[in-house]
Design a protein around this motif. Sequence first.
Motif, PDB file in Angstrom:
ATOM      1  N   ALA A 199       0.877  -1.162   0.000  1.00  0.00           N
ATOM      2  CA  ALA A 199       0.000   0.000   0.000  1.00  0.00           C
ATOM      3  C   ALA A 199       0.919   1.218   0.000  1.00  0.00           C
ATOM      4  CB  ALA A 199      -0.902   0.001   1.228  1.00  0.00           C
ATOM      5  N   MET A 200       0.365   2.404  -0.213  1.00  0.00           N
ATOM      6  CA  MET A 200       1.227   3.590  -0.219  1.00  0.00           C
ATOM      7  C   MET A 200       0.555   4.780   0.454  1.00  0.00           C
ATOM      8  SD  MET A 200       1.222   5.223  -4.098  1.00  0.00           S
ATOM      9  CE  MET A 200       1.802   6.850  -3.548  1.00  0.00           C
ATOM     10  N   PHE A 201       1.397   5.645   1.006  1.00  0.00           N
ATOM     11  CA  PHE A 201       0.987   6.959   1.482  1.00  0.00           C
ATOM     12  C   PHE A 201       1.553   7.990   0.506  1.00  0.00           C
ATOM     13  CE2 PHE A 201       0.172   6.643   6.350  1.00  0.00           C
ATOM     14  CZ  PHE A 201      -0.670   5.555   6.158  1.00  0.00           C
ATOM     15  N   GLY A 202       0.728   8.935   0.101  1.00  0.00           N
ATOM     16  CA  GLY A 202       1.195  10.027  -0.740  1.00  0.00           C
ATOM     17  C   GLY A 202       1.858  11.108   0.085  1.00  0.00           C
ATOM     18  N   SER A 203       2.457  12.101  -0.609  1.00  0.00           N
ATOM     19  CA  SER A 203       3.125  13.174   0.115  1.00  0.00           C
ATOM     20  C   SER A 203       3.238  14.425  -0.756  1.00  0.00           C
ATOM     21  CB  SER A 203       4.513  12.726   0.592  1.00  0.00           C
ATOM     22  OG  SER A 203       5.007  13.643   1.551  1.00  0.00           O
ATOM     23  N   PHE A 214       3.910  22.369  -4.162  1.00  0.00           N
ATOM     24  CA  PHE A 214       2.861  21.951  -3.237  1.00  0.00           C
ATOM     25  C   PHE A 214       1.533  21.703  -3.942  1.00  0.00           C
ATOM     26  CE2 PHE A 214      -0.820  23.200  -0.649  1.00  0.00           C
ATOM     27  CZ  PHE A 214      -0.798  22.162   0.267  1.00  0.00           C
ATOM     28  N   PHE A 215       1.080  22.659  -4.750  1.00  0.00           N
ATOM     29  CA  PHE A 215      -0.254  22.529  -5.348  1.00  0.00           C
ATOM     30  C   PHE A 215      -0.296  21.414  -6.390  1.00  0.00           C
ATOM     31  CE2 PHE A 215      -0.306  26.819  -3.581  1.00  0.00           C
ATOM     32  CZ  PHE A 215      -1.456  26.719  -2.811  1.00  0.00           C
ATOM     33  N   GLN A 216       0.810  21.175  -7.055  1.00  0.00           N
ATOM     34  CA  GLN A 216       0.892  20.012  -7.938  1.00  0.00           C
ATOM     35  C   GLN A 216       0.720  18.731  -7.123  1.00  0.00           C
ATOM     36  OE1 GLN A 216       4.275  19.772 -10.677  1.00  0.00           O
ATOM     37  NE2 GLN A 216       4.448  17.598 -10.223  1.00  0.00           N
ATOM     38  N   GLY A 217       1.401  18.680  -5.983  1.00  0.00           N
ATOM     39  CA  GLY A 217       1.281  17.518  -5.103  1.00  0.00           C
ATOM     40  C   GLY A 217      -0.127  17.350  -4.564  1.00  0.00           C
ATOM     41  N   LEU A 218      -0.770  18.460  -4.252  1.00  0.00           N
ATOM     42  CA  LEU A 218      -2.143  18.404  -3.750  1.00  0.00           C
ATOM     43  C   LEU A 218      -3.063  17.757  -4.780  1.00  0.00           C
ATOM     44  CD1 LEU A 218      -3.486  19.484  -1.068  1.00  0.00           C
ATOM     45  CD2 LEU A 218      -4.356  21.355  -2.463  1.00  0.00           C
ATOM     46  N   ASN A 219      -2.886  18.139  -6.027  1.00  0.00           N
ATOM     47  CA  ASN A 219      -3.701  17.550  -7.097  1.00  0.00           C
ATOM     48  C   ASN A 219      -3.367  16.076  -7.300  1.00  0.00           C
ATOM     49  OD1 ASN A 219      -5.141  19.896  -7.696  1.00  0.00           O
ATOM     50  ND2 ASN A 219      -3.553  20.653  -9.062  1.00  0.00           N
ATOM     51  N   GLU A 220      -2.088  15.728  -7.182  1.00  0.00           N
ATOM     52  CA  GLU A 220      -1.687  14.327  -7.328  1.00  0.00           C
ATOM     53  C   GLU A 220      -2.319  13.462  -6.241  1.00  0.00           C
ATOM     54  OE1 GLU A 220       2.767  15.053  -9.250  1.00  0.00           O
ATOM     55  OE2 GLU A 220       2.550  14.203  -7.239  1.00  0.00           O
ATOM     56  N   VAL A 221      -2.214  13.922  -5.005  1.00  0.00           N
ATOM     57  CA  VAL A 221      -2.750  13.145  -3.887  1.00  0.00           C
ATOM     58  C   VAL A 221      -4.269  13.029  -4.001  1.00  0.00           C
ATOM     59  CG1 VAL A 221      -3.072  13.123  -1.375  1.00  0.00           C
ATOM     60  CG2 VAL A 221      -0.828  13.646  -2.334  1.00  0.00           C
ATOM     61  N   LYS A 222      -4.916  14.115  -4.418  1.00  0.00           N
ATOM     62  CA  LYS A 222      -6.366  14.074  -4.613  1.00  0.00           C
ATOM     63  C   LYS A 222      -6.738  13.044  -5.678  1.00  0.00           C
ATOM     64  CE  LYS A 222     -10.368  16.891  -5.882  1.00  0.00           C
ATOM     65  NZ  LYS A 222     -10.830  18.229  -6.334  1.00  0.00           N
ATOM     66  N   SER A 233      -0.746  26.875   8.887  1.00  0.00           N
ATOM     67  CA  SER A 233      -0.961  27.745   7.727  1.00  0.00           C
ATOM     68  C   SER A 233      -2.198  27.335   6.940  1.00  0.00           C
ATOM     69  CB  SER A 233       0.259  27.690   6.807  1.00  0.00           C
ATOM     70  OG  SER A 233       0.401  26.389   6.255  1.00  0.00           O
ATOM     71  N   GLU A 234      -2.648  28.248   6.047  1.00  0.00           N
ATOM     72  CA  GLU A 234      -3.758  27.927   5.149  1.00  0.00           C
ATOM     73  C   GLU A 234      -3.372  26.782   4.216  1.00  0.00           C
ATOM     74  OE1 GLU A 234      -5.282  31.251   3.028  1.00  0.00           O
ATOM     75  OE2 GLU A 234      -5.589  32.480   4.818  1.00  0.00           O
ATOM     76  N   LYS A 235      -2.106  26.763   3.817  1.00  0.00           N
ATOM     77  CA  LYS A 235      -1.635  25.707   2.926  1.00  0.00           C
ATOM     78  C   LYS A 235      -1.793  24.345   3.602  1.00  0.00           C
ATOM     79  CE  LYS A 235       2.112  26.465   0.465  1.00  0.00           C
ATOM     80  NZ  LYS A 235       3.551  26.560   0.058  1.00  0.00           N
ATOM     81  N   PHE A 236      -1.380  24.250   4.860  1.00  0.00           N
ATOM     82  CA  PHE A 236      -1.536  22.962   5.539  1.00  0.00           C
ATOM     83  C   PHE A 236      -2.994  22.660   5.813  1.00  0.00           C
ATOM     84  CE2 PHE A 236      -1.325  19.708   8.766  1.00  0.00           C
ATOM     85  CZ  PHE A 236      -0.391  18.863   8.192  1.00  0.00           C
TER      86      PHE A 236
END
Length: 273
Positions: free
Chosen positions: A70-74, A81-89, A113-116
């Motif tokens: 199994a995997m955890f994203g990051s 960051f926002f690229q990663g957010l879309n990937e994890v989503k 932060s708002e980002k977190f």
Amino acid sequence: MKKIDIHCHTTRRALKEAAVEDASVQHITKLMQKYDIEKTVLLATYFSHRGSGITNFRLSHWIENREEFAMFGSFDFQHYFFQGLNEVKELAEEKKIKGIKIYTCYQDIDLKSEKFGEVISLSSKFQLPLMFHCGYSYQAMRTSSKPSIASMVQASDLEHIANLVPHLPVIVCHMSKPYTDDLISTVKRNDNIYTDMSGLIDSKYDRKDIPECIEEIKKFLYECGPRKLLFGTDFPIQTHQDSVHFIEESMKKFSLVDKEDVYYNNSWRILHG
């Protein structure tokens, strides 16, 4: 006794600085068979301080159709960051990830932060446990000239996050070494905070620390109970052999049921909600 390794890393490059030379998915599978590990959670890695890691989609591709993983994203909070957010989503929508790993100590991350806050919203929407690096960050301190990257995060620094997501597990990695007392008091206050005993040593360099680590695990178990501890390796930093040795030595006076919880049941409950 069957096991779940909640904390493992993989790479296809040859390793020169670690206790093992091969951390490929194929080699990890062989080690899982040797140590009776039913499932291994591999973590996407983003080490901004040295510009390396195994990205979300790359890791997902490596373990596609491999039921033993199994995997955890990051995320890379400092650059993409926002690229990663879309990937994890996207991976969460496709049910390809079981949680999110946050590389506190290795990245400059403002946990208020708002980002977190976007990470918290994402984890809540998809019911994804949150995992945080805590305590020592050996590699970051050895290779980075920026003190902020090498700064250490304790379990109590995550308490406000645990309160925001009381329905989700929050995993404090590496028993927050060396902040064991802070970890114990924080776990006692929060039903949804857990810890893993991965990466307590670098198996190549820190063998003298093994007896002390065993005592710290014992202390945590007697204070917080076996249902709060997760088995993990942090392979290839800490070997499977050393990780099993830690549990066997620290739980000699515990019941078989208690050991089953640490080795398997606790992680199973987290991964399956």
